[in-house]
Scaffold this motif. Structure first.
Motif, PDB file in Angstrom:
ATOM      1  N   ILE A 119      -5.770   4.994   8.462  1.00 23.67           N
ATOM      2  CA  ILE A 119      -4.704   5.200   7.469  1.00 23.67           C
ATOM      3  C   ILE A 119      -3.642   4.109   7.641  1.00 23.67           C
ATOM      4  N   LYS A 120      -3.294   3.804   8.889  1.00 20.77           N
ATOM      5  CA  LYS A 120      -2.301   2.740   9.128  1.00 20.77           C
ATOM      6  C   LYS A 120      -2.816   1.409   8.600  1.00 20.77           C
ATOM      7  N   TYR A 121      -4.066   1.109   8.915  1.00 28.57           N
ATOM      8  CA  TYR A 121      -4.663  -0.166   8.474  1.00 28.57           C
ATOM      9  C   TYR A 121      -4.702  -0.256   6.945  1.00 28.57           C
ATOM     10  N   ALA A 122      -5.088   0.843   6.297  1.00 30.50           N
ATOM     11  CA  ALA A 122      -5.214   0.820   4.830  1.00 30.50           C
ATOM     12  C   ALA A 122      -3.846   0.596   4.173  1.00 30.50           C
ATOM     13  N   PHE A 123      -2.817   1.266   4.688  1.00 32.04           N
ATOM     14  CA  PHE A 123      -1.483   1.044   4.106  1.00 32.04           C
ATOM     15  C   PHE A 123      -1.018  -0.393   4.368  1.00 32.04           C
ATOM     16  N   LEU A 124      -1.309  -0.895   5.575  1.00 35.82           N
ATOM     17  CA  LEU A 124      -0.927  -2.289   5.877  1.00 35.82           C
ATOM     18  C   LEU A 124      -1.673  -3.268   4.967  1.00 35.82           C
ATOM     19  N   SER A 125      -2.884  -2.914   4.583  1.00 34.57           N
ATOM     20  CA  SER A 125      -3.663  -3.781   3.680  1.00 34.57           C
ATOM     21  C   SER A 125      -3.178  -3.681   2.249  1.00 34.57           C
ATOM     22  N   GLY A 126      -2.272  -2.740   1.984  1.00 33.81           N
ATOM     23  CA  GLY A 126      -1.678  -2.666   0.646  1.00 33.81           C
ATOM     24  C   GLY A 126      -2.117  -1.494  -0.208  1.00 33.81           C
ATOM     25  N   PHE A 185      -8.444   7.909 -13.225  1.00 33.55           N
ATOM     26  CA  PHE A 185      -8.867   7.604 -11.853  1.00 33.55           C
ATOM     27  C   PHE A 185     -10.382   7.458 -11.841  1.00 33.55           C
ATOM     28  N   ILE A 186     -10.841   6.383 -11.235  1.00 36.84           N
ATOM     29  CA  ILE A 186     -12.290   6.188 -11.064  1.00 36.84           C
ATOM     30  C   ILE A 186     -12.560   5.743  -9.628  1.00 36.84           C
ATOM     31  N   GLU A 187     -13.832   5.841  -9.214  1.00 33.89           N
ATOM     32  CA  GLU A 187     -14.201   5.391  -7.874  1.00 33.89           C
ATOM     33  C   GLU A 187     -15.184   4.223  -7.993  1.00 33.89           C
ATOM     34  N   SER A 188     -15.083   3.301  -7.048  1.00 34.23           N
ATOM     35  CA  SER A 188     -16.053   2.202  -7.070  1.00 34.23           C
ATOM     36  C   SER A 188     -16.175   1.566  -5.695  1.00 34.23           C
ATOM     37  N   ARG A 189     -17.367   1.125  -5.369  1.00 34.42           N
ATOM     38  CA  ARG A 189     -17.518   0.262  -4.197  1.00 34.42           C
ATOM     39  C   ARG A 189     -16.873  -1.076  -4.534  1.00 34.42           C
ATOM     40  N   ALA A 190     -16.414  -1.754  -3.500  1.00 30.40           N
ATOM     41  CA  ALA A 190     -15.645  -2.989  -3.703  1.00 30.40           C
ATOM     42  C   ALA A 190     -16.448  -4.081  -4.412  1.00 30.40           C
ATOM     43  N   GLU A 191     -17.767  -4.137  -4.181  1.00 31.59           N
ATOM     44  CA  GLU A 191     -18.540  -5.259  -4.743  1.00 31.59           C
ATOM     45  C   GLU A 191     -18.615  -5.249  -6.276  1.00 31.59           C
ATOM     46  N   PHE A 192     -18.234  -4.142  -6.897  1.00 25.97           N
ATOM     47  CA  PHE A 192     -18.296  -4.102  -8.361  1.00 25.97           C
ATOM     48  C   PHE A 192     -16.940  -4.390  -9.017  1.00 25.97           C
ATOM     49  N   GLU A 229      -9.402  -8.049   0.308  1.00 26.50           N
ATOM     50  CA  GLU A 229      -9.350  -8.882  -0.917  1.00 26.50           C
ATOM     51  C   GLU A 229      -9.359  -8.008  -2.176  1.00 26.50           C
ATOM     52  N   THR A 230     -10.169  -6.946  -2.139  1.00 33.60           N
ATOM     53  CA  THR A 230     -10.288  -6.075  -3.323  1.00 33.60           C
ATOM     54  C   THR A 230      -8.977  -5.337  -3.593  1.00 33.60           C
ATOM     55  N   ILE A 231      -8.359  -4.834  -2.526  1.00 34.57           N
ATOM     56  CA  ILE A 231      -7.072  -4.143  -2.693  1.00 34.57           C
ATOM     57  C   ILE A 231      -6.052  -5.122  -3.294  1.00 34.57           C
ATOM     58  N   LYS A 232      -6.050  -6.345  -2.776  1.00 34.46           N
ATOM     59  CA  LYS A 232      -5.097  -7.365  -3.236  1.00 34.46           C
ATOM     60  C   LYS A 232      -5.333  -7.659  -4.735  1.00 34.46           C
ATOM     61  N   LEU A 233      -6.586  -7.844  -5.085  1.00 32.09           N
ATOM     62  CA  LEU A 233      -6.926  -8.163  -6.482  1.00 32.09           C
ATOM     63  C   LEU A 233      -6.484  -7.039  -7.428  1.00 32.09           C
ATOM     64  N   ILE A 284      -2.970  -2.396 -10.774  1.00 32.69           N
ATOM     65  CA  ILE A 284      -3.797  -1.186 -10.638  1.00 32.69           C
ATOM     66  C   ILE A 284      -3.437  -0.468  -9.339  1.00 32.69           C
ATOM     67  N   ILE A 285      -3.331   0.850  -9.425  1.00 27.54           N
ATOM     68  CA  ILE A 285      -3.004   1.643  -8.231  1.00 27.54           C
ATOM     69  C   ILE A 285      -4.283   1.820  -7.417  1.00 27.54           C
ATOM     70  N   THR A 286      -4.163   1.682  -6.102  1.00 33.09           N
ATOM     71  CA  THR A 286      -5.355   1.765  -5.256  1.00 33.09           C
ATOM     72  C   THR A 286      -5.287   2.993  -4.349  1.00 33.09           C
ATOM     73  N   LEU A 287      -6.435   3.625  -4.207  1.00 34.07           N
ATOM     74  CA  LEU A 287      -6.543   4.773  -3.303  1.00 34.07           C
ATOM     75  C   LEU A 287      -7.711   4.495  -2.353  1.00 34.07           C
ATOM     76  N   SER A 288      -7.499   4.695  -1.067  1.00 33.25           N
ATOM     77  CA  SER A 288      -8.580   4.460  -0.104  1.00 33.25           C
ATOM     78  C   SER A 288      -8.991   5.773   0.546  1.00 33.25           C
ATOM     79  N   TYR A 289     -10.301   5.993   0.623  1.00 33.58           N
ATOM     80  CA  TYR A 289     -10.815   7.191   1.281  1.00 33.58           C
ATOM     81  C   TYR A 289     -10.944   6.951   2.783  1.00 33.58           C
TER      82      TYR A 289
END
Ligand code: SF4
Ligand code: ZN
Length: 352
Positions: free
Chosen positions: A238-245, A148-155, A202-206, A212-217
Motif C-alpha cells: 500500500i505504501k509503495y502504490a501510493f508512492l507510485s502515484g 470504473f473498469i479493470e485492466s492489466r497494465a499491458e492493455f 509507468e502505467t500509473i503515471k500515464l 484518469i483516477i487510478t486504483l491499485s489492488y
C-alpha cells in the motif's frame, strides 16, 4: 443470441405496459436468474460521501493472461468468464449494459463499475466496439458521472486512452490495476501476476497524466506467506502504490475459489486464509496514507471458503468492514475486540 439485442426494447415496452414486476419476471426468464447487475452503496472518495453505484458483471471472453499462462494462483474468475462469455457478441454486451441501466434508473446510480473477469481494455476480451459504445452511452447518461473498469497494465497505452476519453467526454474514468504485492518474488512467483514494477509505475503515471483516477489492488494473503508476513507485505505494498502515484487502494482479502493453486494448498492444509483481524490491522496501519477500499468476501464463482475470525465475532467484524467500505469511518474498526483477538496476536506476534 439475436434476442438479447432486442431484449432492452422488449423489457422497456413490457415495463411501460405491464409494470416493473412483469419486466423483471421476463428478465429472470431470459437470464436464467443469473444476476449480472446490482446496485450498492459505497464510499466515494472524490465526493467524500457514500454514493450508489451500478455494478455490471459483463461476460467477456475471460482473462487472456489466465488463458495463456494458467493465471494468478488465487483466481478462478477467468474460467467462469470463459464458460459464459463465449456466446456474447459486442452487441449482446451493449444490450446487457442497457438492460442494467434501465432496471436501475429509479435508484439514480452516480457511477458505474464494470467487472468482466479480466481486462476491460483488452480487445480480445471485450470487443473494442463494445468498449467505445458503453463509454459513449455513459457520456449520455443523466445520472452516471463516472465509470470504473479493470485492466492489466499491458492493455493501457496512450492511443487507447485517447480513444476512450473521446467517447467519454467530461465524465470521470477510474482504472483498477492488480498490483497485489510490491515484492517481485511474491507478486510474480507466488501470485504469478506477470507484472514488473517499472511497467506498473509507468502505467500509473500515464493514466494520471491523462486525468484518469487510478486504483491499485493489494492482495491480503498470497500463498506461501505466514499471517505476519502477509500483513507486512500488504502494508508495504500500500505504501509503495501510493508512492507510485496511485489514487486509491482496494484491499482484497483472500478467499478460496475452486480450480486454483490456492485451493489445492488449502485442501492440503498448506495454506490458511487470513484472519479478519489481519485485514483490520492493515487498514489501521495505512488508512492515513490515502483512500482505502476493502473487499473480498464474495465473488463469482462463489468461494468455497472465506476469511474469518471465530464463530462469535466473524459476522460482526465483517459487517464492520462492510460499513467501513460504505462510509470510510475508521472509528468503526478501532474498538473492535473479541477473545479470539488474543489468538491472532499470538500467531502474528506483538511486534507488527
Ligand atoms: S487476477 Fe486478474 S490477471 Fe490474474 S488471472 Fe484473475 S483476472 Fe486474470
Ligand atoms: Zn472472535
Amino acid at each position: 443470441m439475436i434476442i438479447l439485442q432486442i431484449l432492452p426494447f422488449i423489457l422497456e415496452i413490457t415495463n411501460k405496459i405491464f409494470g416493473e414486476k412483469t419486466a423483471k419476471f421476463l428478465l429472470n426468464f431470459f437470464s436464467n436468474k443469473e444476476k449480472f447487475f446490482f446496485t450498492e452503496d459505497i464510499y466515494d472518495f472524490q465526493e467524500k460521501k457514500s454514493m450508489t453505484r451500478l455494478v455490471l458483471l459483463l461476460p467477456g471472453k475471460g482473462c487472456e493472461w489466465a488463458r495463456k499462462t494458467g493465471g494468478c494462483t488465487m483466481c478462478a474468475l477467468s474460467k467462469r468468464s470463459q464458460e459464459i462469455g463465449k456466446n456474447f457478441s459486442s452487441k449482446n454486451l451493449i444490450a446487457l449494459y442497457k438492460i442494467a441501466v434501465n432496471f436501475t434508473r429509479k435508484e439514480k446510480p452516480t457511477s458505474l463499475a464494470i467487472y468482466n473477469g479480466g481486462s476491460f481494455l483488452n480487445n480480445n476480451e471485450i470487443p473494442l466496439s463494445a468498449q467505445l459504445e458503453i463509454f459513449r452511452l455513459v457520456k449520455e447518461s443523466q445520472s452516471i458521472r463516472k465509470i470504473f473498469i479493470e485492466s492489466r497494465a499491458e492493455f493501457i497505452d496512450s492511443h487507447k486512452i485517447k480513444l476512450l476519453k473521446k467517447e467519454l467526454g467530461n465524465k470521470g474514468l477510474i482504472v483498477g490495476i492488480g498490483l497485489e504485492a510490491q515484492n517481485d518474488k511474491i507478486r510474480n512467483e507466488f501470485i504469478k501476476k506477470g507484472l514488473g514494477r517499472k511497467k506498473y509505475e509507468e502505467t500509473i503515471k500515464l493514466l494520471k497524466e491523462n486525468g484518469i483516477i487510478t486504483l491499485s489492488y493489494v492482495f491480503l494473503k498470497p500463498i506461501y506467506l505466514t499471517e505476519k508476513e502477509s500483513i507486512e507485505e500488504a502494508i508495504k505494498t500500500i505504501k509503495y502504490a501510493f508512492l507510485s502515484g496511485t489514487d486509491e487502494i482496494a484491499i482484497e482479502v483472500a478467499f478460496i475459489q475452486e480450480g486454483t493453486l490456492m485451493e489445492k494448498l488449502f485442501k492440503e492444509k498448506k495454506y490458511k486464509l487470513p484472519w479478519l483481524w489481519s485485514a483490520i490491522e492493515v487498514i489501521k496501519k495505512t488508512y492515513q496514507l490515502g483512500p482505502l477500499h476493502i473487499g473480498g468476501f464474495n465473488d463469482s464463482p462463489p468461494p468455497i471458503a472465506i476469511s474469518s475470525n471465530c464463530k462469535i465475532c466473524s459476522l460482526r467484524i465483517k459487517e464492520a468492514l462492510q460499513q467501513y467500505s460504505q462510509n470510510n469511518d475508521i472509528g468503526l474498526l478501532q474498538k473492535l475486540d473479541c477473545n479470539c483477538r488474543r489468538m491472532w496476536k499470538e500467531e502474528v506476534g506483538v511486534n507488527l
